[in-house]
Structure formats: structure tokens, C-alpha cells
Design an enzyme around this catalytic site. Structure first.
Site, PDB file in Angstrom:
ATOM      1  N   ARG A  99       0.818  -1.209   0.000  1.00 39.40           N
ATOM      2  CA  ARG A  99       0.000   0.000   0.000  1.00 39.40           C
ATOM      3  C   ARG A  99       0.859   1.269   0.000  1.00 39.40           C
ATOM      4  O   ARG A  99       0.569   2.223  -0.719  1.00 39.40           O
ATOM      5  CB  ARG A  99      -0.916   0.004   1.218  1.00 39.40           C
ATOM      6  CG  ARG A  99      -1.916   1.141   1.258  1.00 39.40           C
ATOM      7  CD  ARG A  99      -2.991   0.970   0.188  1.00 39.40           C
ATOM      8  NE  ARG A  99      -2.679   1.657  -1.059  1.00 39.40           N
ATOM      9  CZ  ARG A  99      -3.127   1.263  -2.243  1.00 39.40           C
ATOM     10  NH1 ARG A  99      -3.875   0.191  -2.361  1.00 39.40           N
ATOM     11  NH2 ARG A  99      -2.821   1.938  -3.320  1.00 39.40           N
ATOM     12  N   LYS A 134       1.320  24.760  -2.880  1.00 36.42           N
ATOM     13  CA  LYS A 134       0.111  24.063  -2.429  1.00 36.42           C
ATOM     14  C   LYS A 134       0.344  22.552  -2.529  1.00 36.42           C
ATOM     15  O   LYS A 134      -0.208  21.863  -3.390  1.00 36.42           O
ATOM     16  CB  LYS A 134      -1.085  24.504  -3.265  1.00 36.42           C
ATOM     17  CG  LYS A 134      -1.413  25.981  -3.077  1.00 36.42           C
ATOM     18  CD  LYS A 134      -2.531  26.429  -3.998  1.00 36.42           C
ATOM     19  CE  LYS A 134      -2.815  27.919  -3.834  1.00 36.42           C
ATOM     20  NZ  LYS A 134      -3.849  28.402  -4.764  1.00 36.42           N
ATOM     21  N   LYS A 166       2.689  38.978  -1.680  1.00 32.24           N
ATOM     22  CA  LYS A 166       1.294  38.641  -1.944  1.00 32.24           C
ATOM     23  C   LYS A 166       0.412  39.810  -1.513  1.00 32.24           C
ATOM     24  O   LYS A 166       0.878  40.795  -0.939  1.00 32.24           O
ATOM     25  CB  LYS A 166       0.925  37.369  -1.174  1.00 32.24           C
ATOM     26  CG  LYS A 166       1.803  36.166  -1.487  1.00 32.24           C
ATOM     27  CD  LYS A 166       1.403  35.481  -2.767  1.00 32.24           C
ATOM     28  CE  LYS A 166       0.151  34.665  -2.576  1.00 32.24           C
ATOM     29  NZ  LYS A 166      -0.236  33.942  -3.809  1.00 32.24           N
ATOM     30  N   GLU A 196       2.651  40.237  -6.533  1.00 30.10           N
ATOM     31  CA  GLU A 196       1.316  39.841  -6.994  1.00 30.10           C
ATOM     32  C   GLU A 196       0.510  41.095  -7.318  1.00 30.10           C
ATOM     33  O   GLU A 196       0.483  42.049  -6.538  1.00 30.10           O
ATOM     34  CB  GLU A 196       0.616  39.034  -5.910  1.00 30.10           C
ATOM     35  CG  GLU A 196      -0.793  38.599  -6.278  1.00 30.10           C
ATOM     36  CD  GLU A 196      -1.451  37.819  -5.151  1.00 30.10           C
ATOM     37  OE1 GLU A 196      -2.392  38.351  -4.540  1.00 30.10           O
ATOM     38  OE2 GLU A 196      -1.004  36.684  -4.883  1.00 30.10           O
ATOM     39  N   ASP A 217      -2.790  37.957 -10.996  1.00 25.47           N
ATOM     40  CA  ASP A 217      -3.633  37.099 -10.173  1.00 25.47           C
ATOM     41  C   ASP A 217      -5.097  37.171 -10.591  1.00 25.47           C
ATOM     42  O   ASP A 217      -5.734  38.225 -10.497  1.00 25.47           O
ATOM     43  CB  ASP A 217      -3.491  37.508  -8.706  1.00 25.47           C
ATOM     44  CG  ASP A 217      -4.266  36.593  -7.773  1.00 25.47           C
ATOM     45  OD1 ASP A 217      -4.201  35.366  -7.962  1.00 25.47           O
ATOM     46  OD2 ASP A 217      -4.944  37.104  -6.864  1.00 25.47           O
TER      47      ASP A 217
END
Length: 278
Positions: A99, A134, A166, A196, A217
Site C-alpha cells: 500500500r 500548495k 502577496k 502579486e 492574479d
């Protein structure tokens, strides 16, 4: 495998501890300790393979006498029914490690397959496909490796790799120019600065402030095309936010340099691969 063995082993050992705990109640009570078996890893779907060496590394950690004959390597395209590898070892080890090995191989192959699909969609444009931060905790280096196997490029590995302003950084600093000025004099000569932006006015401000990379963005394609004309090659342009397979080609045709896609790592479908004891 272009991955550090110690880091790969750490991931595998964590997974095995989580899965086996103390004993495998089924395998350890049913299978004799001296039993040995062979098995095949088989592709059950079409895609780009990734993580073969990582998956096979699971078994020597459980059985030092494990052996493998590998027929497909990372980056190879596979079709249903194709044999990826044939292995031989302790039956207990094969059953206990199955697994963990498949989880890694299927997921990394899913990332490579998704990246390859995106790379082919933008073929012929100047845009390259990149990942994001992410990623799944503990698996970032493996997921980012899989992106490169699929033909993509890596964005930052972590917050130390580059300065990226950001929206929250910019709002906290009082605007793009103020944020860039606060950082620029403190950055080392090897560190790039990305900003950004959400509007063409912000693109112009980031350009005037001296950003190395400007992120567009969640902009629509006409706005991104205008941003490309506005910047005129004076900074790299990265498109990001809400980009799908259906919109990807149109985004690439605006003339941006980079398209970053979080879905490459946070929501891919695992490639269907099985292990069959013979």
C-alpha cells in the site's frame, strides 16, 4: 533517481510506521516467516510514470534480500497492461509494503501525468508550466520532482527561496511601492522579487518599483494580454489563479512567461497502478 535517499527513506518510514504500527495482523499471523514470493507492478491506465525508485525503495527497508527487475522508468508513458517492474522478496514484506509503495507511485505518477497534459496544451507558446507551494505536508520535494518529470518547472520550494509580495503583504505595507522599497535593500544579490498584482495599475506600479517577476492574479485573458504589452519584456509575467484545462491555452496565448497551477499537486487524480502477487 535525482532525489536524496535519506529524505525518501524518511517519507517511507513515516508511512510504514503509520500503516503497520506494531504488526500486520493479517499478514504476520497468516504468512510463514520464511515464505518468499514474486509480484508484478502493472499499469491500469495511460499516463506518465513517476516514483518507480521511490516505490521500490519501500521493500528493501522491510526485506534486505528484496530484488527487482525494472522495465519502466520515471518519465516513461505507460498504457494499461504494461509491466512496470517484477519483484521478488519476503511474502510478508511484499504484502506489508504494497500500500505504501502504491500510494507513492500512483500519486507521483498522477502529478507527472497532469503536468504533462498541461505542458502539451501550451505547446508552441512561450509559456512554461509551474507548480506552487500548495503541496501535501512532508511530500513537497517528491511532488515537485514529479512536476519536473511531467515537463513542468518548480516555483519556490519554500519561503526562503525568494521574496514574493502577496496581496496581504502589500496591504500590510501600505502598497506595492512601499512593500518593494522595504525589501529591496535587504535582499541578497541571488534573491529575486515577485509582486502579486490584481489590476493593470498595480502591474505598472510593480514594474516601476523594479519587480523581477509580476504575478497576474485571477485576471481575464484580455487584461493579461494588455499586461504583456504594458510590461514589454521588462519583467517576467506569471499567470495564476483559477486556470483550468479549458482555459489554459487561451491564457498561454496572451504571451505570459509562466503559468502556475496549484492543482498539479493539491488535487490530482492518482494514476491507476496495481501490484499482483504471482
Amino acid at each position: 533517481m535525482l532525489l536524496p535517499a535519506f529524505a525518501v527513506d524518511d517519507v517511507i518510514k513515516t508511512a510504514l510506521r503509520e500503516d503497520i504500527h506494531y504488526i500486520d495482523t493479517t499478514t504476520d499471523l497468516m504468512i510463514p516467516e520464511d515464505s518468499r514470493s514474486s509480484a508484478r507492478f502493472l499499469a491500469k491506465a495511460e499516463g506518465v510514470l513517476c516514483g518507480v525508485d521511490v516505490a521500490l525503495r519501500v521493500f528493501p527497508l522491510l526485506d534486505p534480500a528484496f530484488r527487482a527487475e525494472v522495465y519502466k522508468k520515471d518519465g516513461d508513458r505507460v498504457r494499461p497492461g504494461e509491466v512496470i517492474a517484477e519483484v521478488e522478496g519476503s511474502t510478508r514484506a511484499l504484502l506489508k509494503g504494497e500500500r505504501t509503495a502504491l500510494n507513492l507511485l500512483q500519486h507521483l505518477s498522477g502529478v507527472a501525468t497532469a503536468t504533462d497534459r498541461c505542458v502539451r496544451i501550451v505547446e508552441g507558446t512561450r509559456a512554461s508550466i509551474a507548480d506552487t507551494r500548495k503541496t501535501l505536508p512532508g511530500l513537497r520535494f517528491l511532488q515537485k520532482y514529479a512536476v519536473t518529470v511531467g515537463g513542468g518547472r518548480n516555483h519556490r520550494f519554500n519561503l526562503s527561496d525568494g521574496a514574493m509580495l502577496k496581496d496581504n503583504h502589500i496591504d500590510a505595507a501600505g502598497g506595492i511601492t512601499a512593500a518593494v522599497n522595504a525589501l529591496r535593500g535587504q535582499l541578497g544579490h541571488m534573491v529575486k522579487l515577485e509582486v502579486e498584482t490584481r489590476t493593470l495599475a498595480e502591474v505598472q506600479e510593480a514594474l516601476d518599483a523594479g519587480a523581477d517577476v509580476i504575478m497576474l492574479d485571477n485576471m481575464d485573458c484580455p487584461t493579461m494580454a494588455e499586461a504583456v504589452r504594458l510590461v514589454g519584456g521588462k519583467a517576467l509575467l506569471e499567470a495564476s489563479g483559477g486556470i483550468t484545462d479549458e482555459t489554459l491555452r487561451a491564457v498561454a496565448e496572451t504571451g505570459v512567461d509562466i503559468i502556475s497551477i496549484g492543482a498539479l499537486t493539491h488535487s490530482v487524480k492518482a494514476l491507476d497502478i496495481s501490484m499482483k502477487i504471482r
